[in-house]
Scaffold this motif. Structure first.
Motif, PDB file in Angstrom:
ATOM      1  N   ASN A  12      -7.079 -21.920  10.161  1.00 23.55           N
ATOM      2  CA  ASN A  12      -6.867 -22.159  11.466  1.00 23.55           C
ATOM      3  C   ASN A  12      -7.357 -23.461  11.883  1.00 23.55           C
ATOM      4  O   ASN A  12      -8.419 -23.709  12.070  1.00 23.55           O
ATOM      5  N   ASP A  28      -7.658 -25.145  14.468  1.00 22.33           N
ATOM      6  CA  ASP A  28      -8.253 -25.431  15.693  1.00 22.33           C
ATOM      7  C   ASP A  28      -9.727 -24.788  15.614  1.00 22.33           C
ATOM      8  O   ASP A  28     -10.676 -25.299  16.051  1.00 22.33           O
ATOM      9  N   ARG A  29      -9.827 -23.747  14.728  1.00 25.41           N
ATOM     10  CA  ARG A  29     -11.323 -23.030  14.490  1.00 25.41           C
ATOM     11  C   ARG A  29     -11.938 -23.842  13.327  1.00 25.41           C
ATOM     12  O   ARG A  29     -13.191 -24.033  13.580  1.00 25.41           O
ATOM     13  N   ASP A  46     -19.142 -18.218   7.085  1.00 26.20           N
ATOM     14  CA  ASP A  46     -17.680 -17.944   6.807  1.00 26.20           C
ATOM     15  C   ASP A  46     -17.715 -17.837   5.154  1.00 26.20           C
ATOM     16  O   ASP A  46     -17.131 -16.930   4.655  1.00 26.20           O
ATOM     17  N   GLN A  77      -8.392 -11.660  11.131  1.00 25.02           N
ATOM     18  CA  GLN A  77      -8.768 -11.566  12.575  1.00 25.02           C
ATOM     19  C   GLN A  77      -9.992 -12.494  12.620  1.00 25.02           C
ATOM     20  O   GLN A  77     -10.142 -12.955  13.873  1.00 25.02           O
ATOM     21  N   ARG A  78     -10.710 -12.553  11.780  1.00 20.35           N
ATOM     22  CA  ARG A  78     -11.989 -13.429  11.887  1.00 20.35           C
ATOM     23  C   ARG A  78     -11.535 -14.991  12.143  1.00 20.35           C
ATOM     24  O   ARG A  78     -12.127 -15.650  12.914  1.00 20.35           O
ATOM     25  N   ILE A  79     -10.671 -15.431  11.342  1.00 21.10           N
ATOM     26  CA  ILE A  79     -10.319 -16.854  11.554  1.00 21.10           C
ATOM     27  C   ILE A  79      -9.083 -17.068  12.410  1.00 21.10           C
ATOM     28  O   ILE A  79      -8.574 -18.050  12.606  1.00 21.10           O
ATOM     29  N   GLU A  80      -8.800 -15.838  13.366  1.00 18.26           N
ATOM     30  CA  GLU A  80      -7.717 -16.025  14.289  1.00 18.26           C
ATOM     31  C   GLU A  80      -6.309 -16.319  14.017  1.00 18.26           C
ATOM     32  O   GLU A  80      -5.754 -16.926  14.477  1.00 18.26           O
ATOM     33  N   LEU A  81      -6.021 -15.936  12.912  1.00 17.26           N
ATOM     34  CA  LEU A  81      -4.587 -15.807  12.408  1.00 17.26           C
ATOM     35  C   LEU A  81      -3.861 -14.500  12.247  1.00 17.26           C
ATOM     36  O   LEU A  81      -2.865 -14.528  11.726  1.00 17.26           O
ATOM     37  N   TYR A  82      -4.616 -13.470  12.851  1.00 23.24           N
ATOM     38  CA  TYR A  82      -3.829 -12.103  12.410  1.00 23.24           C
ATOM     39  C   TYR A  82      -2.621 -11.902  13.285  1.00 23.24           C
ATOM     40  O   TYR A  82      -1.575 -11.221  12.704  1.00 23.24           O
ATOM     41  N   ASP A  83      -2.714 -12.388  14.474  1.00 25.82           N
ATOM     42  CA  ASP A  83      -1.361 -12.196  15.282  1.00 25.82           C
ATOM     43  C   ASP A  83      -0.199 -12.852  14.651  1.00 25.82           C
ATOM     44  O   ASP A  83       1.129 -11.998  14.740  1.00 25.82           O
ATOM     45  N   GLU A 108      -0.051 -10.147  10.852  1.00 20.89           N
ATOM     46  CA  GLU A 108      -0.530  -8.690  11.252  1.00 20.89           C
ATOM     47  C   GLU A 108       0.859  -8.206  10.377  1.00 20.89           C
ATOM     48  O   GLU A 108       0.775  -7.138   9.546  1.00 20.89           O
TER      49      GLU A 108
END
Length: 304
Positions: free
Chosen positions: A57, A59-60, A69, A263-269, A272
């Motif tokens: 991600n 952005d992250r 991580d 989920q941790r790296i904010e790509l789960y959406d 999923e």
């Protein structure tokens, strides 16, 4: 999303696009078709995980992953590589070698999930616990071991010092790890497994799997010997064949840590649905094999 990351997302879609309803149903009516499907599915899951370990991600994480991580990512890479080996020997119809890779794979899935279910203190402790034998290298140097006069010894010593310098660690920074007997947060692996999975699963999975690494009398009876009618034993030097029941439980253990990572790296959406798809197909594979196998077994039994 950067072009390189977008290309990885496109590759993930390309991997799963072939799994249209007609393609799936064509293979789920016979054990032979199910085996063909399962082999391709296992290869594709391993390839998906390979892509996920390289996906970022922006952005992250605009460049790479932080030291909080990286230990988790390293374990997921290990899972991916071990799964590829399991798939390789599934294709070669070799259940015994799959069993050898299965245990360290489950260890990596369990520890990575545990770290993601806890805070940065657990990750720091995990990193420090890995220095147990490396600190012994430093003690051996002080005791005058001749090994460190050799090129190999000098390379090893330099590698240990380099890693400790990178993390800003000294030999005095491991009091808590020594007190906990170098166990992650003072817990046995079974304690960790029970938190991540279910303690009831431990004896039949990770517990018995130790025999594939260390060997045992029961392991020899399962894999390396044939019991004769008179109670004696003979050698069995062929490899035992592998069916879907060797692979679906392995894949089942891999799903949680990759869900947690996304989920941790904010790509789960964005991913999923793909993780749900892996879970659903893997479950259906196991259940369909069970039904077809029982049907063939009962048909053969009734005909004799």
């Amino acid at each position: 999303m950067a072009n390189t990351e977008r290309a990885k997302m496109i590759k993930l879609a390309q991997i799963t696009d072939k799994y249209q309803p007609a393609y799936i149903e064509k293979h789920f009516s016979s054990l032979e078709g199910l085996h063909t499907f399962s082999l391709q599915f296992c290869k594709d899951v391993a390839e998906i995980y390979d892509v996920l370990t390289r996906l970022r991600n922006g952005d992250r994480n605009p460049s790479g992953y932080s030291i909080d991580d990286a230990p988790i990512l390293g374990l997921l890479v290990r899972v991916c590589k071990l799964l590829k080996q399991c798939v390789k020997y599934y294709e070669q119809d070799n259940a015994e070698v799959i069993a050898i890779f299965e245990r360290p794979l489950i260890e990596a899935t369990t520890i990575s999930s545990y770290l993601m279910m806890h805070d940065a203190a657990a990750i720091e402790d995990y990193r420090k616990c890995s220095y147990k034998d490396r600190l012994r290298v430093l003690r051996d140097l002080e005791s005058g071991s001749a090994f460190f006069d050799t090129k190999a010894g000098k390379r090893l010593l330099a590698a240990v010092k380099d890693k400790m310098d990178f993390e800003g660690l000294t030999r005095d920074d491991f009091a808590e790890q020594k007190k906990n007997n170098w166990r992650l947060q003072g817990k046995s692996f079974r304690d960790i497994f029970a938190q991540v999975e279910n303690d009831d699963l431990y004896p039949a999975t990770y517990g018995m799997m130790s025999e594939s690494i260390h060997g045992s009398w029961n392991e020899s009876m399962d894999w390396g010997l044939v019991r004769n009618e008179d109670g004696t034993f003979s050698a069995f030097t062929d490899y035992h064949p592998a069916d879907i029941r060797y692979m679906t439980p392995i894949i089942n253990f891999t799903i949680k840590p990759f869900r947690l990572w996304l989920q941790r790296i904010e790509l789960y959406d964005e991913l999923e649905d793909m993780m749900d798809w892996i879970d659903q197909v893997n479950t259906r594979l196991f259940r369909t094999f069970d039904t077809l196998y029982d049907g063939e077994y009962n048909a053969k039994k009734s005909s004799t």
